[in-house]
Design a protein around this motif. Structure first.
Motif, PDB file in Angstrom:
ATOM      1  N   GLU A 185       6.691 -10.015  -8.927  1.00 55.06           N
ATOM      2  CA  GLU A 185       5.062 -10.078  -8.992  1.00 55.06           C
ATOM      3  C   GLU A 185       4.552 -10.407  -7.491  1.00 55.06           C
ATOM      4  OE1 GLU A 185       3.010  -9.422 -11.550  1.00 55.06           O
ATOM      5  OE2 GLU A 185       1.099  -9.731 -10.399  1.00 55.06           O
ATOM      6  N   ASP A 186       4.950 -11.508  -6.898  1.00 55.64           N
ATOM      7  CA  ASP A 186       4.537 -11.793  -5.654  1.00 55.64           C
ATOM      8  C   ASP A 186       5.374 -11.676  -4.427  1.00 55.64           C
ATOM      9  OD1 ASP A 186       6.413 -13.528  -6.481  1.00 55.64           O
ATOM     10  OD2 ASP A 186       5.098 -15.367  -6.321  1.00 55.64           O
ATOM     11  N   GLU A 187       6.667 -10.886  -4.724  1.00 57.77           N
ATOM     12  CA  GLU A 187       7.310 -10.839  -3.591  1.00 57.77           C
ATOM     13  C   GLU A 187       8.080  -9.283  -3.320  1.00 57.77           C
ATOM     14  OE1 GLU A 187      10.920 -13.184  -3.813  1.00 57.77           O
ATOM     15  OE2 GLU A 187      11.675 -12.615  -1.667  1.00 57.77           O
ATOM     16  N   ALA A 207       9.845  -7.826   8.269  1.00 61.29           N
ATOM     17  CA  ALA A 207       8.873  -8.671   7.665  1.00 61.29           C
ATOM     18  C   ALA A 207       8.186  -7.960   6.754  1.00 61.29           C
ATOM     19  CB  ALA A 207       8.075  -9.090   8.802  1.00 61.29           C
ATOM     20  N   CYS A 208       7.793  -8.436   5.599  1.00 57.62           N
ATOM     21  CA  CYS A 208       7.090  -7.797   4.392  1.00 57.62           C
ATOM     22  C   CYS A 208       6.362  -8.833   3.619  1.00 57.62           C
ATOM     23  CB  CYS A 208       8.351  -7.291   3.488  1.00 57.62           C
ATOM     24  SG  CYS A 208       7.648  -6.301   2.205  1.00 57.62           S
ATOM     25  N   LYS A 209       5.099  -8.548   3.123  1.00 57.19           N
ATOM     26  CA  LYS A 209       4.457  -9.540   2.348  1.00 57.19           C
ATOM     27  C   LYS A 209       3.389  -8.879   1.526  1.00 57.19           C
ATOM     28  CE  LYS A 209       0.703  -9.504   5.811  1.00 57.19           C
ATOM     29  NZ  LYS A 209       0.041 -10.732   6.688  1.00 57.19           N
ATOM     30  N   ILE A 210       3.085  -9.632   0.684  1.00 57.55           N
ATOM     31  CA  ILE A 210       1.935  -9.084  -0.480  1.00 57.55           C
ATOM     32  C   ILE A 210       0.840  -9.851  -0.340  1.00 57.55           C
ATOM     33  CG2 ILE A 210       1.249  -8.999  -2.833  1.00 57.55           C
ATOM     34  CD1 ILE A 210       4.162  -8.463  -3.519  1.00 57.55           C
ATOM     35  N   GLU A 211      -0.415  -9.213   0.081  1.00 60.79           N
ATOM     36  CA  GLU A 211      -1.587  -9.539   0.542  1.00 60.79           C
ATOM     37  C   GLU A 211      -2.705  -8.672   0.320  1.00 60.79           C
ATOM     38  OE1 GLU A 211      -1.316 -12.479   4.072  1.00 60.79           O
ATOM     39  OE2 GLU A 211      -2.929 -10.841   4.785  1.00 60.79           O
ATOM     40  N   ASP A 212      -3.513  -9.125  -0.237  1.00 60.26           N
ATOM     41  CA  ASP A 212      -5.187  -8.351  -0.601  1.00 60.26           C
ATOM     42  C   ASP A 212      -4.847  -7.185  -1.400  1.00 60.26           C
ATOM     43  OD1 ASP A 212      -6.499 -10.262   1.259  1.00 60.26           O
ATOM     44  OD2 ASP A 212      -6.204  -9.014   2.992  1.00 60.26           O
ATOM     45  N   ALA A 257       1.627   0.334   0.752  1.00 60.07           N
ATOM     46  CA  ALA A 257       1.442   0.528  -0.900  1.00 60.07           C
ATOM     47  C   ALA A 257       0.349  -0.380  -1.329  1.00 60.07           C
ATOM     48  CB  ALA A 257       2.418   0.766  -1.486  1.00 60.07           C
ATOM     49  N   ASP A 258      -0.446   0.200  -2.255  1.00 61.15           N
ATOM     50  CA  ASP A 258      -1.183  -0.765  -3.133  1.00 61.15           C
ATOM     51  C   ASP A 258      -0.265  -1.125  -4.168  1.00 61.15           C
ATOM     52  OD1 ASP A 258      -3.562  -0.161  -1.695  1.00 61.15           O
ATOM     53  OD2 ASP A 258      -4.314   1.450  -3.231  1.00 61.15           O
ATOM     54  N   LEU A 259      -0.722  -2.590  -4.733  1.00 63.24           N
ATOM     55  CA  LEU A 259       0.090  -3.186  -5.704  1.00 63.24           C
ATOM     56  C   LEU A 259       0.523  -2.292  -6.879  1.00 63.24           C
ATOM     57  CD1 LEU A 259      -0.396  -6.933  -5.300  1.00 63.24           C
ATOM     58  CD2 LEU A 259       1.583  -5.731  -4.675  1.00 63.24           C
ATOM     59  N   ASP A 260      -0.610  -1.534  -7.238  1.00 64.72           N
ATOM     60  CA  ASP A 260      -0.516  -0.801  -8.778  1.00 64.72           C
ATOM     61  C   ASP A 260       0.516   0.672  -8.261  1.00 64.72           C
ATOM     62  OD1 ASP A 260      -2.326   0.723  -7.138  1.00 64.72           O
ATOM     63  OD2 ASP A 260      -3.883   0.411  -8.557  1.00 64.72           O
ATOM     64  N   GLN A 261       0.889   0.677  -7.201  1.00 65.00           N
ATOM     65  CA  GLN A 261       1.589   1.872  -6.616  1.00 65.00           C
ATOM     66  C   GLN A 261       3.136   1.416  -6.936  1.00 65.00           C
ATOM     67  OE1 GLN A 261      -0.341   2.664  -2.785  1.00 65.00           O
ATOM     68  NE2 GLN A 261       0.403   4.750  -3.395  1.00 65.00           N
TER      69      GLN A 261
END
Ligand code: FES
Length: 117
Positions: A33-35, A90-95, A7-11
């Motif tokens: 926000e970051d997790e 495993a899950c992360k927020i990146e790019d 997903a994109d963060l704005d989704q």
């Protein structure tokens, strides 16, 4: 399969969750926000979908069927009737996106049966 952008963060805003089909049904939850975290979407009590559940302030998720509660970091049930943990991935927020790797299971929980419906 390796890391996959789900997903994109704005989704997915903070406090939101979504169901993603990655071979297994995966519930992705953006906690902050970051997790974000990713868990198997199937409750270990009677296999109901967790993505329709209720996120709690202590980063746990309550199953909508019979109120089992799962810690989203460890997968451990912290409220009955479930007694078995759910898999955590495993899950992360990146790019600007949320990424999940279902080949990296972070706990030793058994894969729950798929939902019956
Ligand atoms: S199926 Fe989740 S608590 Fe019963």
């Amino acid at each position: 399969m390796a890391w996959e952008a789900v997903a994109d963060l704005d989704q997915l805003e903070e406090g939101d969750m979504m169901l993603v089909d990655m071979g297994e049904p995966i519930c992705v939850v953006r906690l902050y926000e970051d997790e974000a975290v990713a868990v198997h979407n199937t409750c270990t009590h009677q296999q109901q979908p967790l993505n329709e559940g209720y996120l709690q302030e202590d980063d746990s998720l309550i199953c909508p069927a019979h109120n089992s509660r799962f810690d989203l970091h460890s997968g451990i049930p912290t409220g009955v009737p479930a007694v078995d943990p759910i898999p955590v991935y495993a899950c992360k927020i990146e790019d600007g996106a949320i990424w999940v790797d279902v080949e990296q299971q972070l706990n030793d929980a058994a894969i729950p049966h798929k939902p019956f419906h």
